[in-house]
Every structure is written in C-alpha cells, then in structure tokens.
Design a protein around this motif. Structure first.
Motif, PDB file in Angstrom:
ATOM      1  N   ASN A 119       0.846  -1.190   0.000  1.00  0.00           N
ATOM      2  CA  ASN A 119       0.000   0.000   0.000  1.00  0.00           C
ATOM      3  C   ASN A 119       0.881   1.240   0.000  1.00  0.00           C
ATOM      4  N   PRO A 121       2.337   4.435   1.085  1.00  0.00           N
ATOM      5  CA  PRO A 121       2.279   4.949   2.459  1.00  0.00           C
ATOM      6  C   PRO A 121       1.979   6.449   2.507  1.00  0.00           C
ATOM      7  N   TYR A 124      -3.945   8.364   5.734  1.00  0.00           N
ATOM      8  CA  TYR A 124      -4.369   7.365   6.715  1.00  0.00           C
ATOM      9  C   TYR A 124      -5.312   6.320   6.121  1.00  0.00           C
ATOM     10  N   GLN A 127      -3.889   3.093   4.470  1.00  0.00           N
ATOM     11  CA  GLN A 127      -3.192   2.125   5.300  1.00  0.00           C
ATOM     12  C   GLN A 127      -4.122   1.045   5.872  1.00  0.00           C
ATOM     13  N   THR A 128      -5.428   1.171   5.582  1.00  0.00           N
ATOM     14  CA  THR A 128      -6.389   0.150   6.035  1.00  0.00           C
ATOM     15  C   THR A 128      -7.185  -0.332   4.831  1.00  0.00           C
TER      16      THR A 128
END
Length: 325
Positions: A119, A121, A124, A127-128
């Motif tokens: 993923n 980076p 936010y 990252q999920t």
C-alpha cells in the motif's frame, strides 16, 4: 474461484493448533500464518439500480522471523455481481490478483526497509485496505483519484523516537507493477516522500510524490492528512490534489470522517467529501454519508450506510458483511 478456495482449504489442514478468528492458522512450527477475508454487499441506488455482490475473496499468508517479516495477499476482486432494475445482468470473474506481496527488514528500532508490492504509504485511509478493518463500508473518492493505491518497489521508513515522534518515509518504483491489472492507476514509475508528526491523540501527515502511468503520462500529487482520536470518537481528514505537467487534473479532493463509539461494538459514522476531476469526463460533486457499524467480534462487521450525492440520482443505500479469518 475454486482454485483460491482450494488453497484456503489446504491452509486450514496445515495445523491442528488452536485457532483464533482473524489471526489465521499457524503452519506447524513454521513462521507462517494463513488466513483471509470475505466481503459481500448490497447496493440500492435512487435511479432503480440494485446490485448484490461478492466483493472480495482473499487469501493472506504472513509471518516473521527475527528482523524479517513478510506478507502475501491474493485476491479475487468482485468474483460475482448480480445487477437488476435499471440493468439486468450477472457477471463473474475468477481471476486471482496479487494485491500485496512484500518483505520487511528492520535494521534497527528506528529504520526499516520494505520491498515488493505494498500500500502506498500516504495519508491514513490507504493504510487500512481491508473492508472488515475499516470503520465505514465505502471508500471516499479521494482514495481512488489522487495517487496510486499500490506501489511496487522499495519503501524506506525511519522513526525518530527521541525527536518528538516524527516518522519519515520514502518510496521508489522504477519498474512495472508486480500485478499490472490490480491498481487504481497503472504505473511504471513512482517516487514519493512523507513525514508524520505522531502525538498521543493528534497525528498529522504530509506527502508529495510523482508517478508515470504505463501510457507515459506523468503526474505529481500533494497530500495533507490529520487524525484525532479520543476514547469516545475519532476524526480523520485528508486533502489532496494531482497535477500533470501542464494542468491540475484533480484540483482538489477532500473528506472529513467522524466515528462515534455509541457503546462497545457499535459505531456511528458520518462523512463529508468533495472533489473535482478535470480530465477526461469532467466531474465535480459533494457527498454526505451516515453509517452504522456493528462488530460482534473484532474480525466480523455488519455495516449500513446511506449516501447523499449532489448528482441526486446517485443517492444510495449500501449494506455489507465482512469477516477476517
């Protein structure tokens, strides 16, 4: 689909040790866990469009040995879709894609390197990537239009534990994607850097990057993000933009999402987003969303949400069920 399910069944037979939902099955004494996840959902749109979908079927293998760790994720994306109302058709796709495949090496407590497909980076939300771990059932458009969601190359990460909690990242891709059919933007070059200020409750992140698509077009992107979390609620906001060599192809994309913990296992979610795409098919809109998530145990979610679009015919209800095993 049978091939992936066959791998999963074989994985379940590798170990007779005690199994805990969401953590996969340990393969004997090897540094290897095998698990996966499944997501199904139902969508109903105001313009008489209905869709029932097997959204994700994935197999995950991961493990760690001293300073080395790894993860491999194989996925069938949308292997079954049934549509009716405005459209009446059924679609199947048994293609297995490499969503992620990387190895990490920790040179020290501060410095780590990652190589493979991972993923990107930034921010936010990216990252999920697994539905069951996210707060909401749907992704904001932001997650698809600003930057490539996956990078195949090298990622370097450094955390300054003594300097106030700053974390720095750099990514380098100078090659084709490990799976050139699984990404939101297909690239053969991608470079980027990021910095994050980590606090007890508030964290802030900034990223800049450049990528080249497989068709030879070059773009730059810029992103700022923040996340604030208390025991009772969490706020996340991200703003980004993308530019070609001559013009702003995505002049802006922004979302603000709040999660309120009503009580254990029950969350109320609200999100506002707005974006503008100024390339190909021009599009600009605002979207509001309210949702509810029930998590009977952490690796299982039932989600419901309703979205209001400035394109009024696209107002929609989304229901989903997801499990990580």
């Amino acid at each position: 689909m049978r091939s992936l399910w066959g791998l999963l069944v074989a994985a379940l037979m590798l170990s007779a040790q005690e199994y805990q939902l969401g953590q996969g099955i340990k393969a004997g004494s090897l540094p290897l866990y095998i698990g996966g996840y499944v997501t199904v959902d139902y969508l109903e749109r105001r313009d008489n469009y209905h869709r029932a979908r097997l959204d994700d079927v994935a197999l995950i293998a991961y493990g760690a040995q001293e300073r080395l760790s790894y993860l491999v994720e194989l996925e069938m994306k949308e292997p079954y879709i049934k549509e009716w109302g405005k459209i009446d058709r059924t679609r199947t796709d048994e293609h297995v894609s490499i969503e992620r495949a990387y190895a990490d090496y920790a040179f020290s407590d501060n410095f780590e390197a990652r190589i493979g497909k991972f993923n990107t980076p930034v921010g936010y939300w990216s990252q999920t990537p697994i539905n069951v771990l996210r707060d909401a059932a749907s992704n904001p458009y932001f997650a698809y239009i600003v930057y490539p969601r996956y990078t195949t190359g090298v990622q370097l990460g450094y955390e300054d534990h003594l300097g106030g909690g700053n974390a720095y990242t750099a990514i380098l891709q100078n090659n084709d994607d490990l799976d050139d059919k699984y990404n939101n933007i297909f690239t053969d070059r991608h470079y980027g850097v990021g910095i994050e200020r980590q606090g007890d409750r508030l964290s802030c992140k900034g990223n800049i990057g450049h990528f080249r698509t497989t068709t030879g077009d070059s773009f730059y992107y810029f992103l700022m993000a923040m996340q604030y979390e208390e025991e009772q609620y969490k706020l996340t906001a991200e703003f980004g933009a993308r530019r070609s060599e001559t013009t702003w192809t995505v002049p802006y994309a922004f979302y603000l999402q709040g999660v309120y913990h009503l009580r254990p296992r029950h969350d109320l979610i609200g999100r506002f987003e707005t974006y503008k795409i100024d390339e190909g098919a021009y599009r600009q809109e605002e979207i509001g969303m309210v949702g509810y998530t029930y998590r009977p145990v952490y690796p299982v979610t039932f989600k419901a949400e309703y979205q209001w679009h400035s394109y009024i015919n696209e107002n929609q209800l989304l229901l989903s069920f997801a499990v990580l095993f």
